[in-house]
Design a protein around this motif. Structure first.
Motif, PDB file in Angstrom:
ATOM      1  N   THR A 171     -41.751 -23.338   4.601  1.00 30.48           N
ATOM      2  CA  THR A 171     -41.113 -22.927   5.856  1.00 30.48           C
ATOM      3  C   THR A 171     -42.033 -23.060   7.063  1.00 30.48           C
TER       4      THR A 171
ATOM      5  N   LYS B 238     -42.099 -27.747  13.415  1.00 36.79           N
ATOM      6  CA  LYS B 238     -41.263 -28.797  14.001  1.00 36.79           C
ATOM      7  C   LYS B 238     -40.315 -28.216  15.053  1.00 36.79           C
ATOM      8  N   GLU B 239     -39.711 -27.073  14.711  1.00 39.37           N
ATOM      9  CA  GLU B 239     -38.775 -26.441  15.639  1.00 39.37           C
ATOM     10  C   GLU B 239     -39.482 -25.913  16.888  1.00 39.37           C
TER      11      GLU B 239
ATOM     12  N   ASN C  92     -45.168 -19.044   4.502  1.00 38.57           N
ATOM     13  CA  ASN C  92     -45.018 -19.816   3.263  1.00 38.57           C
ATOM     14  C   ASN C  92     -44.986 -18.928   2.024  1.00 38.57           C
TER      15      ASN C  92
ATOM     16  N   ASP D 251     -44.067 -25.574   7.867  1.00 34.66           N
ATOM     17  CA  ASP D 251     -43.915 -26.910   8.443  1.00 34.66           C
ATOM     18  C   ASP D 251     -42.605 -27.036   9.209  1.00 34.66           C
ATOM     19  N   GLN D 252     -41.556 -26.447   8.656  1.00 32.31           N
ATOM     20  CA  GLN D 252     -40.255 -26.492   9.314  1.00 32.31           C
ATOM     21  C   GLN D 252     -40.303 -25.756  10.656  1.00 32.31           C
TER      22      GLN D 252
ATOM     23  N   PHE E  89     -34.455 -19.002  10.886  1.00 33.50           N
ATOM     24  CA  PHE E  89     -33.955 -19.898   9.833  1.00 33.50           C
ATOM     25  C   PHE E  89     -32.474 -19.637   9.566  1.00 33.50           C
TER      26      PHE E  89
END
Length: 373
Positions: free
Chosen positions: A330, A336-337, A324, A332-333, A373
């Protein structure tokens, strides 16, 4: 703290699996050494006056150099940089170079760590790889170095090639343990496009490598190291407590480093640069006081992906807070992935850090790529 890497682009002969930059001719060694010394001067400001904690001679085969040639390079560095009094100074070496006289000469230099390319203790394996040394020579070189007072030693071993049965692999590991070496770097053999091994496989002179064999021997490696009290601190690196490779650990932790020599890479936090991988052109350019390098400014995406790739490979894991700091939101993203990898128990989370499990280490590159990313 920062590190300096010196690429010595010479080898006595070409290993069939190797795609590093080197030449088997020493004809222009003197010119290359002068160019390395000059590049050290030209690159003086790259690390912005940071204290040098590590110096690493890689290649190629740096042990083809004489002791005074190695000392000359280190002296050039210390003349222009502040080098820590506790700096780790590593020399990659082939066993056949570590004769008694060479070790005695190296004892007079500031080198305090050897990285010895053993690969296997079986002569038939070493011949198949096109290595110069033989198994008995590898064992003798380690003992000579230890007798001379070099305690900080790491050895390279390779697994996952057709001739290596599980019985032979366990013998290689036991031999390493018997030699009381505190750090082991062990790699699965890979087929790089421009190597002799790749050509042999294309021409059906050699069977393709077996991924299942490689995975199984990696598990044997992890279990054996754990049983002997070694820390698995990076995918390919194991050590007794307190014997981490400081230089390589700095790579994985994102510290700055300067690369000197043809094909060497540099990183200062904002940019990455890499020198031309051609000895003649490198020398010619340096003689004109031009550094023959390309460079790129790292984007936010570059920094995120590089951190994911390097941190996941280590015992220190991927810090979500640091992610972060590079780019807000980023973490949290990424979580999820990563849901599927948590479900498969390939990764685990402890507080705000993500780690690979032993099972996940088998898929480290795949996991990192999927989280980019």
């Amino acid at each position: 703290m920062a590190g300096i890497y010196i690429h010595i682009p010479f080898c006595k002969q070409a290993c069939h699996y190797c795609d590093f930059h080197f030449s088997t001719s020493l004809k222009y060694k003197d010119e290359m050494l002068q160019a390395l010394l000059q590049e050290i001067k030209l690159q003086k400001s790259y690390l912005d006056n940071e204290t040098i904690q590590t110096i690493y001679f890689g290649g190629g085969t740096p042990s083809v150099l004489e002791g005074d040639e190695i000392s000359g390079i280190i002296d050039a560095i210390t003349d222009l940089h502040t080098v820590s009094s506790t700096a780790e100074i590593t020399l990659e070496a082939n066993p056949d170079d570590l004769k008694a006289d060479k070790i005695k000469a190296l004892r007079q230099t500031p080198v305090n760590r050897f990285s010895i390319g053993i690969q296997s203790f079986y002569d038939e394996d070493l011949i198949w790889m096109n290595r110069v040394h033989r198994g008995q020579e590898a064992e003798a070189s380690v003992k000579r170095a230890q007798d001379a007072g070099f305690e900080n030693i790491t050895a390279d071993l390779i697994y996952g090639y057709p001739m290596l049965s599980d019985t032979k692999w366990k013998y290689n590991l036991d031999k390493i343990f018997d030699l009381d070496i505190p750090h082991i770097s062990s790699y699965s053999m890979t087929v790089e496009p421009q190597t002799a091994l790749a050509s042999f496989i294309r021409k059906k002179k050699q069977a393709p490598l077996n991924e299942q064999q490689s995975a199984e021997q990696f598990i044997v490696l992890m279990d054996a190291m754990q049983a002997r009290g070694f820390e698995h601190y990076e995918i390919s690196n194991f050590c007794k407590p307190g014997h981490y490779s400081q230089h390589n650990s700095n790579y994985w932790k994102g510290a700055k480093y300067l690369g000197i020599g043809p094909s060497a890479h540099s990183y200062n936090g904002d940019t990455r640069a890499w020198n031309i991988a051609n000895n003649a052109k490198y020398i010619q350019s340096i003689e004109k006081n031009n550094i023959p390098a390309e460079a790129e400014v790292l984007t936010e995406e570059n920094r995120l992906n590089e951190y994911i790739m390097t941190s996941l490979r280590t015992i220190w894991g991927l810090d979500l807070d640091h992610l972060n700091q590079i780019a807000k939101g980023t973490a949290d993203q990424l979580l999820k992935e990563a849901a599927d990898f948590f479900d498969r128990e390939w990764i685990i989370r402890k507080e705000n850090t993500i780690y690979l499990t032993n099972r996940g280490k088998l898929y480290a590159d795949h996991i990192a790529a999927e989280l980019f990313f």
